[in-house]
Design an enzyme around this catalytic site. Structure first.
Site, short mmCIF file in Angstrom:
data_model
loop_
_atom_site.label_atom_id
_atom_site.label_comp_id
_atom_site.label_asym_id
_atom_site.label_seq_id
_atom_site.Cartn_x
_atom_site.Cartn_y
_atom_site.Cartn_z
CE1 TYR A 1 -3.09 3.10 1.04
CE2 TYR A 1 -1.73 3.26 3.00
CZ TYR A 1 -2.69 3.78 2.17
OH TYR A 1 -3.26 5.01 2.46
N1 LIG Z 1 -7.92 6.86 6.96
C1 LIG Z 1 -6.63 7.07 7.18
O1 LIG Z 1 -6.15 7.00 8.31
C2 LIG Z 1 -5.72 7.42 6.04
C3 LIG Z 1 -4.34 7.58 6.32
C4 LIG Z 1 -3.48 7.91 5.28
C5 LIG Z 1 -3.98 8.11 4.00
N2 LIG Z 1 -5.30 7.93 3.75
C6 LIG Z 1 -5.80 8.14 2.40
O2 LIG Z 1 -6.92 9.02 2.44
C7 LIG Z 1 -7.86 8.66 1.44
C8 LIG Z 1 -9.23 8.41 2.04
O3 LIG Z 1 -9.14 7.32 2.96
P1 LIG Z 1 -10.39 6.76 3.76
O4 LIG Z 1 -9.90 6.22 5.04
O5 LIG Z 1 -11.48 7.79 3.75
O6 LIG Z 1 -10.78 5.51 2.83
P2 LIG Z 1 -12.19 4.97 2.28
O7 LIG Z 1 -11.94 3.59 1.81
O8 LIG Z 1 -13.26 5.19 3.29
O9 LIG Z 1 -12.48 5.93 1.04
C9 LIG Z 1 -11.92 5.74 -0.23
C10 LIG Z 1 -13.06 5.75 -1.25
O10 LIG Z 1 -12.49 5.62 -2.56
C11 LIG Z 1 -13.38 4.87 -3.35
N3 LIG Z 1 -12.64 4.31 -4.50
C12 LIG Z 1 -11.65 3.39 -4.47
N4 LIG Z 1 -11.21 3.12 -5.72
C13 LIG Z 1 -11.93 3.93 -6.56
C14 LIG Z 1 -11.94 4.10 -7.97
N5 LIG Z 1 -11.13 3.39 -8.77
N6 LIG Z 1 -12.80 4.99 -8.50
C15 LIG Z 1 -13.66 5.71 -7.70
N7 LIG Z 1 -13.68 5.56 -6.35
C16 LIG Z 1 -12.83 4.68 -5.79
C17 LIG Z 1 -13.94 3.82 -2.40
O11 LIG Z 1 -15.18 3.30 -2.83
C18 LIG Z 1 -14.04 4.58 -1.10
O12 LIG Z 1 -15.35 5.07 -0.85
C19 LIG Z 1 -7.26 7.44 0.72
O13 LIG Z 1 -6.55 7.91 -0.41
C20 LIG Z 1 -6.30 6.87 1.74
O14 LIG Z 1 -5.27 6.13 1.13
C21 LIG Z 1 -6.18 7.59 4.74
#
Ligand SMILES: NC(=O)c1ccc[n+]([C@@H]2O[C@H](COP(=O)([O-])OP(=O)(O)OC[C@H]3O[C@@H](n4cnc5c(N)ncnc54)[C@H](O)[C@@H]3O)[C@@H](O)[C@H]2O)c1
Length: 306
Positions: A140
């Site tokens: 990841y």
């Molecule tokens: N939650 C955390 O602690 C955290 C930490 C570091 C980075 N991030 C990053 O922040 C962002 C949001 O994370 P989150 O925790 O809200 O995750 P999440 O999984 O709740 O949200 C991501 C969304 O992206 C959508 N998605 C995935 N692939 C897709 C595609 N090909 N086309 C359209 N939609 C698509 C999913 O359906 C999902 O609803 C991500 O990029 C994640 O890598 C999150």
């Protein structure tokens, strides 16, 4: 007022970002393909009140006519990314982001990209500044670092205006069901046992979702092109300390069992946020105790209600 696109708008952070932008009077179009990584019903609830289009960014076109900026949060999250799931990470992170960057470069639109503290891996410097050598230990983290490099390459080749944010473990209402605090809340709610990876001494710069949203909006509105910022909580805490806090807030006790270390999980994250503080005046404002109280009140009410 501006017109923004938020990708991943049905997700944990993206839905709260889209709501905050809408509340501030902006015109927001959400994009999400509602992947089955976790229950799509949760995503439907997150997306209530938002205009979320069903677009799979890995193979469909992102429409950017008249758009002032793109917040690119859509991704396959979660560090447990070795094995059969790897192609999904490549598709939803690298491939989808390449297409988003291409579209933004062509349209001359700024993109704020949600990267992760996972790009640092087992770093040697704590708190970790942005110029620490990236050494991701999960597939990841490697895909997220690849996306950062892609954004930079599109910047130098095609003038893409990209800002990179490295979120450190974000928590709060709507947290994904695979994440640590959410699993703790669910176990406290249902009374089941809780399996913790390793000793529980692993520590994190936990970041409240509202603070992460504020940093993200500030980055779109005020950051220099090409900027890279850590977005991390002020207090570092261990998993066991956080469990104790949630036990106290909920008035319940957790039956904790220890299992082996999870591959790809680092033992520590600690954000140096001096760069974003100096450039954008952003600092985390929510204490772990206040943030967890809000998360518990959401988890014990909303999730239970279904
Ligand atoms: N939650 C955390 O602690 C955290 C930490 C570091 C980075 N991030 C990053 O922040 C962002 C949001 O994370 P989150 O925790 O809200 O995750 P999440 O999984 O709740 O949200 C991501 C969304 O992206 C959508 N998605 C995935 N692939 C897709 C595609 N090909 N086309 C359209 N939609 C698509 C999913 O359906 C999902 O609803 C991500 O990029 C994640 O890598 C999150």
């Amino acid at each position: 007022m501006s017109r923004y696109v938020v990708t991943g708008a049905a997700g944990f952070i993206g839905s709260q970002l889209a709501e905050a932008l809408q509340d501030a009077g902006h015109d927001v179009t959400g994009v999400d393909c509602f992947t089955d990584f976790y229950d799509a019903a949760e995503k439907e609830r997150n997306a209530r009140g938002l205009d979320v289009r069903r677009v799979d960014l890995a193979d469909e076109q992102l429409e950017l006519d008249g758009v002032d900026g793109v917040f690119h949060l859509a991704a396959q999250a979660g560090v447990r990314s070795f094995g059969d799931v790897f192609p999904t990470y490549v598709r939803r992170n690298l491939l989808a982001s390449q297409r988003v960057f291409e579209a933004c470069a062509q349209a001359g639109v700024r993109v704020v990209f949600a990267s992760s503290s996972s790009i640092y891996g087992e770093t040697e410097t704590y708190p970790t500044p942005e110029d620490a050598e990236p050494r991701p230990i999960s597939p990841y983290g490697i895909t997220k670092l690849g996306c950062e490099h892609l954004a930079r390459a599109y910047g130098s080749a095609f003038g893409l205006d990209a800002v990179v944010l490295r979120y450190f473990t974000v928590y709060g209402p709507r947290q994904r069901p695979d994440m640590f605090f959410r699993r703790v809340c669910d176990a406290l709610r249902t009374g089941g046992s809780f399996e913790i990876f390793g000793s529980g001494e692993q520590s994190r710069s936990f970041t409240y979702v509202g603070d992460a949203v504020d940093a993200t909006i500030a980055a779109m509105q005020r950051a220099e092109p090409g900027a890279v910022f850590n977005v991390g909580g002020g207090e570092e805490a261990s998993m066991l300390e956080a469990i104790a806090l949630l036990e106290r807030l909920s008035g319940r006790a957790l039956d904790v069992r220890h299992t082996g270390n999870a591959k790809g999980d680092v033992s520590r994250t600690s954000a140096d946020v001096s760069r974003i503080a100096a450039a954008l005046g952003w600092r985390p404002r929510t204490s772990l105790e206040d943030g967890l109280a809000r998360m518990w009140s959401w988890a014990s009410a909303t999730v239970a209600a279904g």
